[in-house]
Design a protein around this motif. Structure first.
Motif, mmCIF file in Angstrom:
data_model
loop_
_atom_site.group_PDB
_atom_site.id
_atom_site.type_symbol
_atom_site.label_atom_id
_atom_site.label_comp_id
_atom_site.label_asym_id
_atom_site.label_seq_id
_atom_site.Cartn_x
_atom_site.Cartn_y
_atom_site.Cartn_z
ATOM 1 N N GLN A 27 0.694 -0.891 -0.224
ATOM 2 C CA GLN A 27 -0.019 0.073 0.336
ATOM 3 C C GLN A 27 1.143 1.292 -0.032
ATOM 4 O O GLN A 27 0.734 2.471 -0.317
ATOM 5 N N ALA A 28 2.214 1.230 0.608
ATOM 6 C CA ALA A 28 2.346 2.195 0.553
ATOM 7 C C ALA A 28 3.952 2.266 -1.269
ATOM 8 O O ALA A 28 4.361 3.182 -1.275
ATOM 9 N N GLY A 29 2.910 1.898 -2.016
ATOM 10 C CA GLY A 29 3.376 1.559 -3.518
ATOM 11 C C GLY A 29 2.369 2.794 -3.732
ATOM 12 O O GLY A 29 2.502 2.932 -5.433
ATOM 13 N N GLN A 30 1.810 2.725 -3.780
ATOM 14 C CA GLN A 30 0.176 3.445 -3.955
ATOM 15 C C GLN A 30 -0.149 4.798 -4.039
ATOM 16 O O GLN A 30 -0.775 5.414 -3.973
ATOM 17 N N VAL A 31 0.736 4.998 -2.123
ATOM 18 C CA VAL A 31 0.163 6.325 -1.359
ATOM 19 C C VAL A 31 2.105 6.442 -0.747
ATOM 20 O O VAL A 31 1.625 5.797 -0.420
ATOM 21 N N TYR A 55 11.701 3.615 0.675
ATOM 22 C CA TYR A 55 11.260 2.682 0.416
ATOM 23 C C TYR A 55 9.238 2.854 -0.830
ATOM 24 O O TYR A 55 9.247 1.745 -1.798
ATOM 25 N N SER A 56 8.701 3.565 -0.509
ATOM 26 C CA SER A 56 7.765 4.061 -1.333
ATOM 27 C C SER A 56 8.737 3.405 -3.421
ATOM 28 O O SER A 56 7.384 3.341 -3.891
ATOM 29 N N ALA A 57 9.227 4.715 -2.781
ATOM 30 C CA ALA A 57 9.919 4.371 -4.427
ATOM 31 C C ALA A 57 9.887 3.373 -4.988
ATOM 32 O O ALA A 57 10.076 3.253 -6.277
ATOM 33 N N THR A 58 10.582 2.223 -4.532
ATOM 34 C CA THR A 58 10.677 1.387 -4.883
ATOM 35 C C THR A 58 8.961 0.276 -5.384
ATOM 36 O O THR A 58 9.213 -0.277 -5.799
ATOM 37 N N LYS A 59 8.951 0.575 -4.155
ATOM 38 C CA LYS A 59 7.010 -0.642 -4.776
ATOM 39 C C LYS A 59 6.174 0.675 -5.626
ATOM 40 O O LYS A 59 5.725 0.099 -6.206
ATOM 41 N N PHE A 60 6.578 1.720 -5.798
ATOM 42 C CA PHE A 60 6.475 2.835 -7.164
ATOM 43 C C PHE A 60 6.458 2.150 -8.439
ATOM 44 O O PHE A 60 6.121 2.287 -9.499
ATOM 45 N N ALA A 61 7.571 1.452 -8.167
ATOM 46 C CA ALA A 61 8.973 1.547 -9.914
ATOM 47 C C ALA A 61 7.928 0.025 -10.108
ATOM 48 O O ALA A 61 8.090 0.019 -11.031
ATOM 49 N N LEU A 62 7.424 -0.992 -9.648
ATOM 50 C CA LEU A 62 7.166 -2.295 -9.294
ATOM 51 C C LEU A 62 5.930 -1.469 -10.560
ATOM 52 O O LEU A 62 5.083 -2.317 -11.721
ATOM 53 N N ARG A 63 5.269 -1.337 -10.607
ATOM 54 C CA ARG A 63 3.769 -0.574 -10.742
ATOM 55 C C ARG A 63 3.630 0.087 -12.081
ATOM 56 O O ARG A 63 3.393 -1.030 -13.425
ATOM 57 N N GLY A 64 4.967 0.525 -12.408
ATOM 58 C CA GLY A 64 5.316 1.050 -13.977
ATOM 59 C C GLY A 64 5.912 -0.114 -14.308
ATOM 60 O O GLY A 64 5.626 0.407 -15.451
ATOM 61 N N LEU A 65 6.507 -1.212 -13.831
ATOM 62 C CA LEU A 65 7.228 -2.103 -15.043
ATOM 63 C C LEU A 65 5.848 -2.868 -15.104
ATOM 64 O O LEU A 65 5.990 -3.909 -16.584
ATOM 65 N N ALA A 66 4.937 -3.506 -14.419
ATOM 66 C CA ALA A 66 3.926 -4.285 -14.054
ATOM 67 C C ALA A 66 3.120 -4.107 -15.666
ATOM 68 O O ALA A 66 2.674 -4.578 -16.578
ATOM 69 N N VAL A 89 0.071 -7.142 -9.985
ATOM 70 C CA VAL A 89 0.549 -6.348 -8.824
ATOM 71 C C VAL A 89 -0.237 -6.289 -7.503
ATOM 72 O O VAL A 89 -1.049 -5.735 -7.547
ATOM 73 N N ALA A 90 0.656 -6.747 -6.566
ATOM 74 C CA ALA A 90 -0.517 -6.706 -4.919
ATOM 75 C C ALA A 90 -0.282 -5.038 -4.154
ATOM 76 O O ALA A 90 1.534 -5.855 -4.132
ATOM 77 N N TYR A 91 -1.119 -5.564 -3.510
ATOM 78 C CA TYR A 91 -1.298 -3.845 -2.810
ATOM 79 C C TYR A 91 -0.986 -4.703 -1.218
ATOM 80 O O TYR A 91 -2.210 -3.906 -0.623
ATOM 81 N N THR A 128 -6.852 1.158 -4.414
ATOM 82 C CA THR A 128 -6.901 0.006 -5.845
ATOM 83 C C THR A 128 -7.346 1.296 -7.200
ATOM 84 O O THR A 128 -7.233 1.667 -7.947
ATOM 85 N N ILE A 129 -9.109 1.264 -6.117
ATOM 86 C CA ILE A 129 -9.970 2.212 -6.706
ATOM 87 C C ILE A 129 -9.041 3.615 -7.308
ATOM 88 O O ILE A 129 -9.265 4.304 -8.415
ATOM 89 N N LEU A 130 -9.333 4.428 -6.081
ATOM 90 C CA LEU A 130 -8.389 5.838 -6.480
ATOM 91 C C LEU A 130 -7.022 5.428 -7.375
ATOM 92 O O LEU A 130 -6.339 6.694 -7.877
ATOM 93 N N THR A 131 -5.990 4.606 -7.558
ATOM 94 C CA THR A 131 -4.925 5.154 -7.675
ATOM 95 C C THR A 131 -4.862 3.909 -9.166
ATOM 96 O O THR A 131 -3.917 3.431 -10.001
#
Length: 336
Positions: free
Chosen positions: A181-185, A193-204, A220-222, A282-285
């Protein structure tokens, strides 16, 4: 004149409802065919503890063959023995490999080639290896940013590169990236930490567009805060602001999180969330992310504005926590 306007409005509403209903009924046609885990080869990185181990257990319970990857060999072997207790037939195998997923892409390709020679082509890859650090941006050494990016992001890149070509040849597969969830907000104390988890979203998102024509689906699991050894260790040194913000939601059990992730992955859903907060995030993002069904689109269109309104209260609450902590620290420093 007024009755004509009313009639036109009613007809318009009726058409919209009928259209939405038609889309909803047609939504199963947009969904991929579920992947059966019976006899499937599932690779789980970071599988010696926490969510990774629980995912391996859940897949094993459904008849899968497991390749378990982690750095700590002793914990890896303990996890292997624990997972083997859940076999549903005497043919199932748990293959354990001790390797650092973040060190070398060629090394990952080598070990996964060996795993596929033993257990067959990989049907599902779950990238769960990861670590976390909590601290203010200016207090963290630059090496910590590099370390987290190597483990949380590049580790997933290397593992995925080792299996995606074979999946494309076979025209089937599932690839899971365990974000947070730290990869969503982005939250206080999680700048690294968040930067790495946000990066996974772009890759995915980019990868899904490449592999979808080959019947390969990316998830992508959050997960929220989950009761794992890693979470317990992080909590010992967690910043007060982060701790207070995290307390706004409950801590989940890894077995429950694993069941949700595995279910969403086999169904080919792009986003996997847990609980009410996870659903709202998940809806918001959702943005331009891939969809698994028309129903997902309808939910986003209908709920986006409402959830954004609720989200403003969360943001205001978090900002208030940070401000109060800052004031208290300043008072304490003046007193000292």
């Amino acid at each position: 004149m007024s009755w004509m306007v009313l009639l036109a409005a009613s007809a318009g509403i009726a058409l919209v409802v009928a259209f939405l209903l038609l889309l909803y009924l047609a939504s199963p046609l947009a969904s991929p065919k579920p992947l059966s885990l019976s006899g499937a080869h599932v690779v789980v990185t970071g599988g010696s503890s926490g969510i990774g181990k629980s995912i391996a257990v859940e897949c094993f319970k459904q008849g899968a063959f497991i390749t378990l990857i982690a750095r700590n060999e002793s914990r890896l072997l303990e996890a292997k023995k624990e997972i083997e207790k859940y076999s549903i037939n005497d043919k199932q195998v748990v293959h354990a490999i001790s390797v650092d997923v973040s060190k070398d892409c060629a090394d990952m390709e080598r070990v996964l080639k060996q795993a596929q020679e033993k257990l067959g082509p990989v049907d599902m890859l779950v990238n769960c290896a990861g670590t976390s650090v909590n601290g203010k941006f200016e207090d963290l050494e630059s090496s910590r940013f590099e370390q987290l990016m190597a483990i949380n992001y590049l580790g997933s890149v290397y593992s995925t590169r080792a299996v995606v070509a074979t999946m494309k040849e076979r025209r089937m597969g599932r690839i899971v990236f365990v974000s947070s969830q730290a990869g969503q907000v982005g939250l206080f104390g999680y700048s690294a930490y968040s930067a790495t988890k946000f990066a996974l979203r772009g890759l995915a998102e980019a990868l899904q567009m490449e592999v979808k024509p080959y019947n390969i689906y990316v998830t992508v699991a959050y997960p929220p805060d989950t009761d794992t050894p890693g979470f317990a260790e992080e909590s010992k040194t967690k910043l007060l602001e982060t701790k207070l913000i995290s307390e706004s939601s409950s801590v989940c059990q890894p077995d429950h999180v694993a069941r949700v992730i595995v279910k969403d992955a086999v169904q080919g859903k792009f986003s996997s969330s847990v609980g009410t907060d996870g659903y709202m995030l998940t809806i918001l993002t959702s943005g331009m992310s891939p969809i698994s069904s028309i129903a997902e689109v309808l939910e986003a269109v209908i709920l986006m504005g409402f959830f954004r309104f609720i989200g403003l209260f969360y943001i205001a609450s978090f900002d208030s926590i940070v401000h109060r902590c800052m004031v208290q620290k300043e008072k304490s420093e003046k007193t000292d």
